[in-house]
Write a protein that holds these residues in place. Structure first.
Motif, short mmCIF file in Angstrom:
data_model
loop_
_atom_site.label_atom_id
_atom_site.label_comp_id
_atom_site.label_asym_id
_atom_site.label_seq_id
_atom_site.Cartn_x
_atom_site.Cartn_y
_atom_site.Cartn_z
N LYS A 77 -37.64 41.90 -27.14
CA LYS A 77 -36.10 42.05 -26.20
C LYS A 77 -36.57 42.55 -25.09
O LYS A 77 -36.07 41.96 -24.51
CB LYS A 77 -35.91 43.65 -27.31
CG LYS A 77 -35.24 43.69 -28.38
CD LYS A 77 -35.22 44.87 -28.81
CE LYS A 77 -33.69 45.69 -29.33
NZ LYS A 77 -33.85 46.60 -30.06
N ALA A 78 -37.62 42.67 -24.87
CA ALA A 78 -38.17 42.94 -23.38
C ALA A 78 -38.60 41.45 -22.67
O ALA A 78 -38.27 41.37 -21.83
CB ALA A 78 -39.61 43.67 -23.27
N ILE A 79 -38.95 39.93 -23.76
CA ILE A 79 -39.17 39.05 -22.51
C ILE A 79 -37.45 39.10 -23.09
O ILE A 79 -37.51 38.74 -22.03
CB ILE A 79 -39.38 38.16 -23.76
CG1 ILE A 79 -41.43 38.58 -24.26
CG2 ILE A 79 -39.75 36.93 -24.05
CD1 ILE A 79 -42.26 37.99 -24.95
N SER A 80 -36.72 38.60 -23.92
CA SER A 80 -35.45 38.71 -23.13
C SER A 80 -34.98 39.33 -22.09
O SER A 80 -34.01 37.96 -22.07
CB SER A 80 -34.62 38.99 -25.02
OG SER A 80 -35.01 38.19 -25.97
N ALA A 81 -35.12 40.23 -22.20
CA ALA A 81 -34.49 40.88 -21.08
C ALA A 81 -35.32 40.20 -20.08
O ALA A 81 -34.77 39.92 -18.65
CB ALA A 81 -35.13 42.93 -20.69
N THR A 93 -36.24 37.31 -19.20
CA THR A 93 -35.94 35.49 -19.32
C THR A 93 -34.32 36.06 -18.58
O THR A 93 -33.84 35.13 -18.19
CB THR A 93 -34.94 35.21 -20.59
OG1 THR A 93 -36.91 34.91 -21.18
CG2 THR A 93 -35.05 34.04 -20.26
N SER A 94 -33.25 37.21 -19.14
CA SER A 94 -31.43 36.80 -18.72
C SER A 94 -32.41 37.48 -16.81
O SER A 94 -30.63 37.11 -16.67
CB SER A 94 -31.90 38.11 -19.29
OG SER A 94 -31.37 37.82 -20.68
N LEU A 95 -33.09 37.91 -17.09
CA LEU A 95 -33.03 37.86 -15.07
C LEU A 95 -33.98 37.06 -14.29
O LEU A 95 -34.23 37.35 -13.15
CB LEU A 95 -34.22 39.68 -14.94
CG LEU A 95 -33.43 40.84 -15.86
CD1 LEU A 95 -34.60 42.02 -15.97
CD2 LEU A 95 -32.41 41.65 -14.73
N ASN A 96 -34.40 36.03 -15.13
CA ASN A 96 -34.72 35.12 -13.95
C ASN A 96 -35.84 34.89 -13.42
O ASN A 96 -36.07 34.39 -13.10
CB ASN A 96 -33.79 34.43 -13.37
CG ASN A 96 -32.41 33.95 -13.72
OD1 ASN A 96 -32.62 33.18 -15.11
ND2 ASN A 96 -31.40 34.15 -13.25
N ILE A 97 -36.37 36.18 -14.23
CA ILE A 97 -38.06 36.33 -13.99
C ILE A 97 -39.12 35.44 -15.18
O ILE A 97 -38.57 35.62 -16.44
CB ILE A 97 -38.90 37.99 -14.61
CG1 ILE A 97 -36.96 38.57 -12.89
CG2 ILE A 97 -39.55 38.31 -14.08
CD1 ILE A 97 -38.33 39.90 -13.41
N VAL A 98 -40.63 35.29 -14.66
CA VAL A 98 -41.15 34.33 -15.24
C VAL A 98 -42.20 34.70 -16.29
O VAL A 98 -42.75 35.49 -15.86
CB VAL A 98 -41.97 33.44 -13.68
CG1 VAL A 98 -43.14 32.75 -14.75
CG2 VAL A 98 -40.83 32.77 -12.92
N TYR A 118 -43.23 48.41 -18.61
CA TYR A 118 -41.77 48.77 -18.45
C TYR A 118 -40.55 48.07 -18.85
O TYR A 118 -39.87 48.97 -20.17
CB TYR A 118 -41.52 48.62 -16.94
CG TYR A 118 -39.96 48.50 -16.09
CD1 TYR A 118 -39.68 50.59 -16.41
CD2 TYR A 118 -39.24 48.05 -16.62
CE1 TYR A 118 -38.42 50.42 -16.10
CE2 TYR A 118 -37.35 48.18 -15.62
CZ TYR A 118 -37.84 49.23 -15.67
OH TYR A 118 -35.50 50.06 -15.19
N LEU A 119 -40.33 47.01 -18.80
CA LEU A 119 -38.87 46.60 -20.16
C LEU A 119 -39.56 47.44 -21.52
O LEU A 119 -38.50 47.06 -22.68
CB LEU A 119 -39.57 44.86 -19.49
CG LEU A 119 -39.16 44.20 -19.17
CD1 LEU A 119 -38.63 43.18 -19.37
CD2 LEU A 119 -37.33 44.81 -17.91
#
Length: 168
Positions: free
Chosen positions: A58-62, A64-69, A97-98
């Motif tokens: 879920k944190a990885i998806s968040a 990615t959604s923020l366009n952060i590598v 944090y995520l």
């Protein structure tokens, strides 16, 4: 009985009792600060790697959604623990944090981690605002010096009405 410690801006320690390490003690250094997911998991109250991996996804998806590598924040690192091969992650502070923000808020440890990261974010925001105020004062002083210099040069050049000159 566990001693619960609430993080504040002045006290950036995130732990729950003196028998468990705090968040910053679990960190590692190698050019940047990082944490291993396997070390973070029990601190956040997760007992099973499977349930914790769901939170990480879920944190990885968040991220990615923020366009952060994601590869800068979640580095997959397979390792062997108790003779078993597991997938572990090296996590940046932002990844931690995520994970905290995407964890189960019913878990006391997750709520505690969320409060910790919010206090850090507030302290950082206050620091940035104070730095901007200081920079604004420096710019104001610099403009004032330039105005004095311009006024003196205009006077030497024979400008009689400086207000009209300045508006031009």
């Amino acid at each position: 009985m566990q001693k619960h410690v609430l993080p504040t801006q002045a006290d950036e320690v995130f732990h729950f009792d003196e028998h468990r390490p705090d968040f910053n003690t679990l960190s590692n250094e190698n050019g940047f600060t990082y944490w291993y997911a396997r070390d973070l998991m029990p601190l956040l109250g997760y007992k099973s790697q499977e349930s914790f991996n769901k939170v990480i996804q879920k944190a990885i998806s968040a991220c990615t959604s923020l366009n952060i590598v994601t590869l800068e924040n979640f580095v997959l690192e397979p390792c062997v623990v108790d003779g078993k091969k597991i997938k572990d992650y090296r996590l940046s502070r932002f990844a931690c944090y995520l994970i905290a923000m995407n964890g189960d808020p019913k878990k006391y440890e997750i709520a505690q981690a969320q409060a910790y990261f919010v206090s850090i974010a507030e302290a950082f925001q206050k620091y940035v605002e104070e730095a901007e105020d200081f920079e604004r004062i420096l710019i104001r002083d610099e403009i004032s010096e330039h105005e004095k210099s311009l006024s003196g040069i205009a006077r030497k050049a024979g400008v009689n009405n400086y207000a009209f000159f300045q508006n031009s």
